[in-house]
Scaffold this motif. Structure first.
Motif, mmCIF file in Angstrom:
data_model
loop_
_atom_site.group_PDB
_atom_site.id
_atom_site.type_symbol
_atom_site.label_atom_id
_atom_site.label_comp_id
_atom_site.label_asym_id
_atom_site.label_seq_id
_atom_site.Cartn_x
_atom_site.Cartn_y
_atom_site.Cartn_z
ATOM 1 N N VAL A 57 0.862 -1.174 0.000
ATOM 2 C CA VAL A 57 0.000 0.000 0.000
ATOM 3 C C VAL A 57 0.897 1.222 0.000
ATOM 4 N N VAL A 58 0.828 2.003 -1.056
ATOM 5 C CA VAL A 58 1.644 3.207 -1.188
ATOM 6 C C VAL A 58 0.735 4.401 -0.912
ATOM 7 N N THR A 59 0.972 5.069 0.204
ATOM 8 C CA THR A 59 0.123 6.186 0.614
ATOM 9 C C THR A 59 0.615 7.474 -0.006
ATOM 10 N N GLY A 60 -0.312 8.286 -0.493
ATOM 11 C CA GLY A 60 0.041 9.569 -1.068
ATOM 12 C C GLY A 60 0.651 10.502 -0.046
ATOM 13 N N ASP A 61 1.560 11.348 -0.483
ATOM 14 C CA ASP A 61 2.255 12.255 0.427
ATOM 15 C C ASP A 61 1.359 13.380 0.927
ATOM 16 N N SER A 62 0.293 13.674 0.216
ATOM 17 C CA SER A 62 -0.596 14.758 0.630
ATOM 18 C C SER A 62 -2.035 14.329 0.402
ATOM 19 N N GLU A 63 -2.970 15.126 0.911
ATOM 20 C CA GLU A 63 -4.374 14.786 0.769
ATOM 21 C C GLU A 63 -4.812 14.804 -0.691
ATOM 22 N N GLN A 64 -4.125 15.612 -1.503
ATOM 23 C CA GLN A 64 -4.493 15.703 -2.918
ATOM 24 C C GLN A 64 -4.031 14.500 -3.723
ATOM 25 N N GLU A 65 -2.993 13.787 -3.245
ATOM 26 C CA GLU A 65 -2.449 12.655 -3.976
ATOM 27 C C GLU A 65 -3.162 11.363 -3.594
ATOM 28 N N ASN A 66 -3.386 10.494 -4.564
ATOM 29 C CA ASN A 66 -4.055 9.225 -4.321
ATOM 30 C C ASN A 66 -3.096 8.199 -3.741
ATOM 31 N N SER A 67 -3.660 7.235 -3.048
ATOM 32 C CA SER A 67 -2.898 6.079 -2.591
ATOM 33 C C SER A 67 -2.988 4.976 -3.639
ATOM 34 N N LEU A 68 -2.095 4.015 -3.530
ATOM 35 C CA LEU A 68 -2.022 2.913 -4.483
ATOM 36 C C LEU A 68 -2.030 1.606 -3.708
ATOM 37 N N VAL A 69 -2.974 0.738 -4.027
ATOM 38 C CA VAL A 69 -3.062 -0.583 -3.404
ATOM 39 C C VAL A 69 -2.663 -1.621 -4.441
ATOM 40 N N LEU A 70 -1.681 -2.453 -4.104
ATOM 41 C CA LEU A 70 -1.192 -3.497 -5.002
ATOM 42 C C LEU A 70 -1.455 -4.855 -4.382
ATOM 43 N N GLY A 71 -1.864 -5.816 -5.193
ATOM 44 C CA GLY A 71 -2.105 -7.143 -4.665
ATOM 45 C C GLY A 71 -2.521 -8.121 -5.740
ATOM 46 N N ASP A 72 -2.924 -9.312 -5.306
ATOM 47 C CA ASP A 72 -3.402 -10.370 -6.191
ATOM 48 C C ASP A 72 -4.791 -10.787 -5.746
ATOM 49 N N VAL A 73 -5.637 -11.144 -6.720
ATOM 50 C CA VAL A 73 -7.003 -11.542 -6.407
ATOM 51 C C VAL A 73 -7.487 -12.497 -7.497
ATOM 52 N N PRO A 74 -8.279 -13.526 -7.123
ATOM 53 C CA PRO A 74 -8.829 -14.415 -8.150
ATOM 54 C C PRO A 74 -9.725 -13.642 -9.122
ATOM 55 N N LEU A 75 -9.691 -14.043 -10.388
ATOM 56 C CA LEU A 75 -10.502 -13.369 -11.392
ATOM 57 C C LEU A 75 -11.987 -13.439 -11.048
ATOM 58 N N SER A 76 -12.425 -14.557 -10.473
ATOM 59 C CA SER A 76 -13.841 -14.699 -10.130
ATOM 60 C C SER A 76 -14.285 -13.657 -9.111
ATOM 61 N N GLY A 77 -13.339 -13.111 -8.351
ATOM 62 C CA GLY A 77 -13.679 -12.133 -7.326
ATOM 63 C C GLY A 77 -13.788 -10.713 -7.834
ATOM 64 N N ILE A 78 -13.331 -10.437 -9.052
ATOM 65 C CA ILE A 78 -13.348 -9.050 -9.536
ATOM 66 C C ILE A 78 -14.124 -8.893 -10.840
ATOM 67 N N ILE A 79 -14.939 -9.862 -11.193
ATOM 68 C CA ILE A 79 -15.818 -9.681 -12.345
ATOM 69 C C ILE A 79 -16.839 -8.600 -11.997
ATOM 70 N N GLY A 80 -16.906 -7.572 -12.794
ATOM 71 C CA GLY A 80 -17.782 -6.442 -12.501
ATOM 72 C C GLY A 80 -17.288 -5.546 -11.389
#
Length: 886
Positions: free
Chosen positions: A838-861
């Motif tokens: 999890v890469v947190t943005g340095d300021s409130e204006q910047e977005n954070s980034l979440v990286l990971g792995d997930v089964p395809l069946s879990g992210i359909i739609g």
């Protein structure tokens, strides 16, 4: 130790700059700051006068580059391509992805979505500025670049696979903020690991018998004008995430402390950063204005101009190191000091890779620019280094050096291994598989070598274009010519690589209707109607050619002695192109019976164009399988847009596969099969072993490989087969071997757990037997096929505990506001996802980034879900990582 040259100071001060250099569309130009006198250096014609035909051919091939641009989606591949086309005069103005007017993204769906869906090829010429003796600029020449722009989305990775199969080099584009991303790793595997086409002979259990010759590669850190760019960090991700990559920065980014259209050459207005220590360098303030060339020790500075003028801008090129002129050293220049230090590290790194550079380094000698450039080329071609450059393609900065690097560092067809052929009848095809020196030679060369006269070509892509193909369905075939030449009206042989366990099909004869040169979405007729070795072209008039077919001259054209001889007797062919396995399936139903018939015909054409699409017809509907939701969506869009056909679409289903976790075998040795069918008795006994592919860890995510079948020595002895024959030749020569293999492969299509196909397994046949002996089996090969299929099915059913189900797993990257990370992490966990970072943005204006792995069946739609969780502010991208046990 390497002795650093004396650091000159204040070399950026305009009052002491004696000469500046500017790029033009016709080459490198020198201009005086006082008189603005322009001296043009044109290509020398002396090299092409009085040459023999072979020498002219070598000269042409030496000046040819077949290059692909590859990257993660939205890294800027197409923008880089458009800037190249504008610089080389192919287009008057570079197109924009946002405006939908690019040359290589010409499909309506590509322009609407702003992504590349199909690979597109285009050719152009560029001045080979560094093709010289020493540093003599009068030896400048032109190099022809045949460029393929490939998709960056995982759903269209088949386009990457078949493009890589015919390329000689690659340009890997990375985002300066994000560095290596999931699809970057995918295309790197395609570049560097055994995959599709046919070069070095390496045993491979996946029936992909010949390993792809890894492509030499240069890397471009693009989008250096974005906030958050970090040149050093992007390089570190190459080192950490791309196996075998050895990034070697040959440029440093240059930043201006002030903005404006005026080029400032004052040292105090410019700053550069080193390529190492990403934590120390961090993000650099200032506008990206140019690069420092460490090979030639010069700075290229681009002015800031309005959008409409970007294509017309040219950089000022300033030499950093000059001969002693007696000028006073008034101040230290940070840019020059940084350049000298970085060049020292570059030379030290090259000394570890190159013998000539090592000798200079150990003798404490300072190498010339030409020596550094030559050593860098040798290291790149030997896959010992990946030269790294910096650019901001959207602003038109850094593109000229990329073109120079393509000419200087990437190989010509003469410097690539000769493609290996299957089915050759003599050892001749094993000779001469190395790279060729750039000089005429009388030594023996084999078919596939660029200087060989016999035709060898690979059809790597097929499209259907109404009114252009010359056949009933408008088929246009894209082909790479490895050797010989191809002309209009030639009669050729078309050879399709056999499927595992199958014999070689009858070779077809067809006639070339016409030849088209590649120009993105526009196809122009080749003037002389001839495509020569090393070239990529489009062919019309071929009615049965599909992706992966080999094209050769018909026997009666190559030799009169072949008349009356079976065409199969000399059926040498290339290994073809591999396609990824489908991961998602939808059910399609047409509204009427006539539409259902049309749907079947249209999908057949789509499958010819895209081998990663799989269609299965049932009594009530049609099942369409592809590489992801976007892949299926684009296919359905084409159905309506191109053929005005509407269909009803069911919910997506995930494609599962099975494999074995450990070795299993038939219980009690030989397993008997004895059935009487239609009054005919089928009897045989088979002993076999099913084991997982070596070196695959089933506990982790794995890439899928097709099952393979091998026949052991005892089985060969009983069946009267030559113990020394390869598995491939055995299938070509023996009906019993084909029966054995086909039986096993057929049974492996249905596992014991979910009735899903098995992957990543090797089935080894230890022994066979029959009551009537070999004579009975020869009369009824079907008995052996049925017995081997039964042995596989029974063995899997009895050892279900040793089997496991594999499901597709995706690498996911979610961008979202800082305050919403917790909700997204909880939702991801509920979908059986694992978070890697999890890469947190340095300021409130910047977005954070979440990286990971997930089964395809879990992210359909999942797109709708992420929008709901983040109030419409979040987005995600997912790339296929492999299949994992579930």
């Amino acid at each position: 130790m390497y002795r650093l040259p004396k650091i000159p100071t204040a070399f950026f001060r305009a009052d002491i700059v004696k000469t500046t250099w500017k790029y033009g569309t016709d080459g490198l130009r020198r201009s005086s700051p006082v008189t603005s006198l322009i001296v043009r250096y044109n290509a020398s014609t002396s090299d092409t006068i009085g040459l023999t035909q072979e020498s002219r051919q070598i000269h042409r091939l030496k000046h040819l580059r077949n290059v692909g641009i590859l990257a993660h989606v939205d890294a800027g591949k197409t923008t880089v391509t458009e800037r190249m086309l504008a610089l080389t005069g192919v287009v008057r103005r570079a197109g924009s992805v946002d405006d939908g007017d690019t040359v290589t993204d010409f499909l309506p769906a590509e322009r609407e979505r702003g992504i590349t869906i199909q690979s597109a090829a285009i050719a152009f010429s560029w001045g080979w500025h560094n093709n010289r003796t020493g540093d003599d600029l009068e030896q400048n020449d032109n190099v022809k670049i045949q460029l393929i722009d490939t998709p960056g989305h995982v759903d269209f990775s088949v386009e990457v696979n078949r493009s890589v199969a015919v390329l000689d080099g690659a340009v890997l584009v990375l985002d300066a903020v994000k560095g290596v991303q999931p699809q970057t790793e995918t295309v790197w595997r395609a570049l560097k690991t055994p995959s599709m086409n046919n070069h070095d002979r390496v045993p491979d259990p996946d029936f992909r018998r010949f390993s792809h010759d890894p492509l030499p590669c240069i890397a471009v850190i693009n989008k250096m004008d974005k906030d958050g760019r970090n040149f050093a960090k992007a390089i570190s991700t190459i080192q950490q995430k791309l196996p075998g990559a050895n990034p070697l920065p040959i440029q440093l980014p240059l930043f201006s402390k002030r903005s404006g259209s005026e080029i400032s050459l004052e040292c105090k207005d410019l700053v550069s950063v080193a390529a190492g220590s990403p934590d120390e360098q961090g993000e650099t303030n200032g506008d990206f204005c140019g690069i420092v060339d460490l090979v030639h020790m010069r700075a290229l500075v681009w002015p800031d101009m309005k959008e409409g003028s970007i294509d017309k801008r040219a950089p000022a090129v300033v030499n950093l190191l000059q001969e002693e002129s007696g000028a006073r050293d008034t101040e230290d220049c940070q840019v020059t000091k940084m350049a000298v230090s970085s060049r020292s590290k570059l030379i030290e790194s090259l000394a570890e890779m190159d013998v000539d550079m090592e000798e200079l380094f150990l003798n404490d000698e300072t190498p010339s620019n030409a020596q550094v450039r030559a050593a860098l080329r040798r290291a790149t071609l030997a896959h010992k280094a990946v030269p790294v450059l910096a650019a901001a393609a959207l602003k038109g900065k850094g593109i000229e050096p990329i073109l120079d690097a393509v000419a200087d560092l990437l190989p010509s067809p003469l410097e690539r291994h000769t493609p290996a052929l299957n089915g050759e009848s003599s050892a001749d095809a094993d000779e001469g598989h190395g790279m060729t020196e750039l000089k005429p030679t009388t030594s023996k060369i084999t078919i596939g070598h660029p200087l060989h006269t016999a035709l060898l070509a690979l059809a790597f892509k097929v499209v259907h274009m109404k009114g252009r193909g010359g056949s009933g369905d408008g088929r246009v075939v894209f082909a790479r010519i490895y050797s010989g030449k191809l002309s209009e009206r030639d009669t050729v042989q078309v050879i399709s690589p056999p499927a595992p366990g199958e014999a070689l099909e009858t070779i077809r004869s067809e006639r070339i209707g016409g030849m088209l040169e590649l120009a993105g979405g526009r196809f122009d007729k080749i003037e002389d109607g001839v495509c020569k070795s090393g070239d990529v072209c489009a062919i019309v008039g071929l009615k049965t050619v599909v992706t992966g077919d080999t094209i050769r001259f018909a026997a009666d054209k190559t030799s009169k002695s072949n008349k009356g001889k079976s065409q199969n007797s000399d059926g040498m062919y290339l290994a073809g192109v591999a396609s990824p396995k489908p991961v998602i399936t939808v059910r399609l139903e047409a509204e009427t019976a006539s539409d259902q018939s049309r749907l079947s015909e249209i999908l057949k054409l789509f499958c010819i164009e895209d081998p990663s699409l799989v269609v299965e017809e049932t009594e009530s509907s049609t099942l369409l399988s592809g590489l992801g939701e976007l892949h299926i969506e684009v296919t359905l869009d084409r159905l309506f847009r191109e053929h005005q056909l509407r269909v009803m679409v069911g919910s997506p289903l995930v494609a599962y596969y099975e494999t074995v976790k450990e070795e299993i075998e038939t219980s009690g040795g030989l397993l008997e099969y004895d059935r009487t069918i239609g009054g005919t008795r089928l009897q045989a006994r088979v002993h076999l072993v099913v084991r997982p592919v070596p070196h695959e860890k089933i506990s982790s995510c794995v890439m899928l490989t097709t099952p393979s079948v091998t026949i052991g020595s005892k089985a060969r002895e009983f069946l009267g087969m030559n113990a020394d024959l390869s598995e491939e030749m055995l299938l070509q020569k023996s009906d019993l071997a084909r029966a054995l293999v086909q039986g096993c492969l057929g049974a492996l299509k249905r596992g014991a757990l979910k009735a899903s196909p098995l992957m990543n397994v090797i089935c080894h046949i230890e022994n066979v037997d029959a009551e009537g002996g070999l004579a009975t089996l020869k009369r009824l090969p079907g008995a052996l096929q049925a017995a081997s299929a039964n042995a596989v099915s029974v063995t899997l059913a009895e050892n279900q505990d040793s089997c496991t189900v594999l499901e597709p797993t995706m690498s996911i990257e979610i961008s979202l506001p800082n305050g919403m990370v917790g909700d997204v992490l909880s939702d991801l966990t509920s979908r059986r996802g694992t978070v890697s970072d999890v890469v947190t943005g340095d300021s409130e204006q910047e977005n954070s980034l979440v990286l990971g792995d997930v089964p395809l069946s879990g992210i359909i739609g999942y797109a709708n879900t992420i929008r709901t969780l983040t109030a419409g502010e979040g987005s995600f991208s997912a790339e296929y990582k492999g299949h994992s046990p579930c």
